[in-house]
Design a protein around this motif. Structure first.
Motif, mmCIF file in Angstrom:
data_model
loop_
_atom_site.group_PDB
_atom_site.id
_atom_site.type_symbol
_atom_site.label_atom_id
_atom_site.label_comp_id
_atom_site.label_asym_id
_atom_site.label_seq_id
_atom_site.Cartn_x
_atom_site.Cartn_y
_atom_site.Cartn_z
ATOM 1 N N GLU A 115 37.975 40.772 34.811
ATOM 2 C CA GLU A 115 37.396 39.506 35.250
ATOM 3 C C GLU A 115 38.502 38.467 35.329
ATOM 4 O O GLU A 115 39.294 38.305 34.402
ATOM 5 N N TRP A 116 38.543 37.739 36.429
ATOM 6 C CA TRP A 116 39.583 36.740 36.676
ATOM 7 C C TRP A 116 39.159 35.444 35.998
ATOM 8 O O TRP A 116 38.352 34.673 36.522
ATOM 9 N N ALA A 170 30.605 36.476 54.058
ATOM 10 C CA ALA A 170 29.247 36.173 53.608
ATOM 11 C C ALA A 170 28.786 37.109 52.496
ATOM 12 O O ALA A 170 27.858 36.803 51.754
ATOM 13 N N GLU A 171 29.424 38.267 52.371
ATOM 14 C CA GLU A 171 29.045 39.229 51.342
ATOM 15 C C GLU A 171 29.592 38.811 49.984
ATOM 16 O O GLU A 171 30.616 38.132 49.880
ATOM 17 N N GLN A 172 28.922 39.258 48.938
ATOM 18 C CA GLN A 172 29.353 38.961 47.581
ATOM 19 C C GLN A 172 30.264 40.041 47.008
ATOM 20 O O GLN A 172 30.738 39.923 45.881
ATOM 21 N N GLN A 173 30.492 41.111 47.796
ATOM 22 C CA GLN A 173 31.342 42.194 47.340
ATOM 23 C C GLN A 173 32.237 42.668 48.474
ATOM 24 O O GLN A 173 31.886 42.548 49.648
ATOM 25 N N ASN A 222 29.231 36.401 40.326
ATOM 26 C CA ASN A 222 29.214 35.583 39.116
ATOM 27 C C ASN A 222 30.180 34.406 39.283
ATOM 28 O O ASN A 222 30.781 34.226 40.341
ATOM 29 N N ASN A 223 30.376 33.635 38.238
ATOM 30 C CA ASN A 223 31.255 32.472 38.319
ATOM 31 C C ASN A 223 32.704 32.865 38.587
ATOM 32 O O ASN A 223 33.416 32.186 39.324
ATOM 33 N N ASN A 224 33.151 33.978 37.976
ATOM 34 C CA ASN A 224 34.521 34.426 38.132
ATOM 35 C C ASN A 224 34.574 35.715 38.947
ATOM 36 O O ASN A 224 33.732 36.593 38.764
ATOM 37 N N PRO A 225 35.553 35.851 39.846
ATOM 38 C CA PRO A 225 35.713 37.129 40.552
ATOM 39 C C PRO A 225 35.936 38.264 39.563
ATOM 40 O O PRO A 225 36.589 38.091 38.533
#
Length: 265
Positions: A175-176, A113-116, A145-148
């Motif tokens: 950025e991936w 659930a976390e974004q990081q 963001n949109n990309n990891p």
């Protein structure tokens, strides 16, 4: 020709030990080798993490299909905590053209659930292409963001077989931008920015900062595009990797505008 111009661009102060031409060349070569080590470690640790997360999302404990048989991964699970101990067989394992020896331990707290997520890693008796690599570092994975995106806090020391030694400190952000979610790591492309210093035991120092994002294609040995500002105490310039071709060619432009074609190791 490239190295000769660099040497001529430098002058020695009364309080500075003279640096031989051989030593200057050796430092440039060693710094280039550290670029490869740092990028390859990032690739591998991200792959270990992504492989584990993909396996758990499918309802299995782990999957090692992307690694050669000489790689052994031991998983320790405790609530949301994960510890992945990666061992390379006696004599080492060849992974994408490089020899890995020793052990890498990756730890993180799992919370979808976390974004990081914060990935810690420790190198135990680890060697990369017969060079000893020492460090205990971290990578912050952020997919808000949109990309990891991965922020690598770097503090590594490399010891060469001949006893030479250098350390690298800094922060590298990748950025991936291609290949995410395909399940095939070799189609991945990253955009790399950041800054880092390389310090040698003899007192030599190199400082780097990306000024045009570097394109890292996992299947290519070097960056394929982008540029880096390079500073040393007595000279500076810009190293440019070109327009996207996977090769070992680049250009170095000195601060006076002189441009030299160079071949990377």
């Amino acid at each position: 020709m490239f190295f000769g111009l660099l040497f001529n661009a430098c002058t020695e102060s009364e309080t500075t030990e003279p640096v031989s031409e051989e030593q200057e060349v050796e430092e440039i070569v060693q710094s280039s080798e550290m670029d490869v080590i740092s990028a390859s470690l990032e690739d591998f640790i991200i792959e270990v993490y992504e492989d584990q997360e993909n396996a758990e999302s499918r309802g299995t404990e782990s999957s090692r299909a992307s690694f050669p048989n000489c790689v052994t991964v031991t998983l320790v699970m405790s609530q949301n905590f994960r510890e992945l101990t990666v061992d390379f067989a006696e004599g080492g394992c060849e992974i994408r053209g490089h020899l890995y020896q020793g052990q890498i331990v990756v730890t993180y707290q799992r919370n979808p659930a976390e974004q990081q997520v914060f990935l810690g890693y420790v190198l135990n008796d680890f060697y990369f292409d017969n060079k000893q690599v020492i460090g205990s570092n971290s990578i912050l994975r952020d997919w808000s963001n949109n990309n990891p995106q991965f922020t690598h806090t770097v503090d590594l020391t490399v010891v060469w077989p001949n006893g030479a030694q250098a350390s690298r400190e800094g922060q590298i952000v990748r950025e991936w931008i291609e290949g995410f979610g395909s399940g095939i790591f070799t189609d991945n492309v990253f955009e790399v920015t950041g800054y880092w210093d390389v310090n040698f035991v003899n007192g030599g120092t190199h400082s780097y900062e990306s000024i045009i994002p570097l394109r890292r294609e996992v299947t290519c040995y070097h960056f394929v595009s982008g540029s880096i500002d390079v500073e040393r105490p007595l000279f500076g310039g810009v190293l440019d990797y070109g327009e996207g071709t996977c090769d070992n060619l680049a250009t170095f432009t000195l601060t006076d505008g002189t441009e030299i074609d160079i071949v990377l190791n």
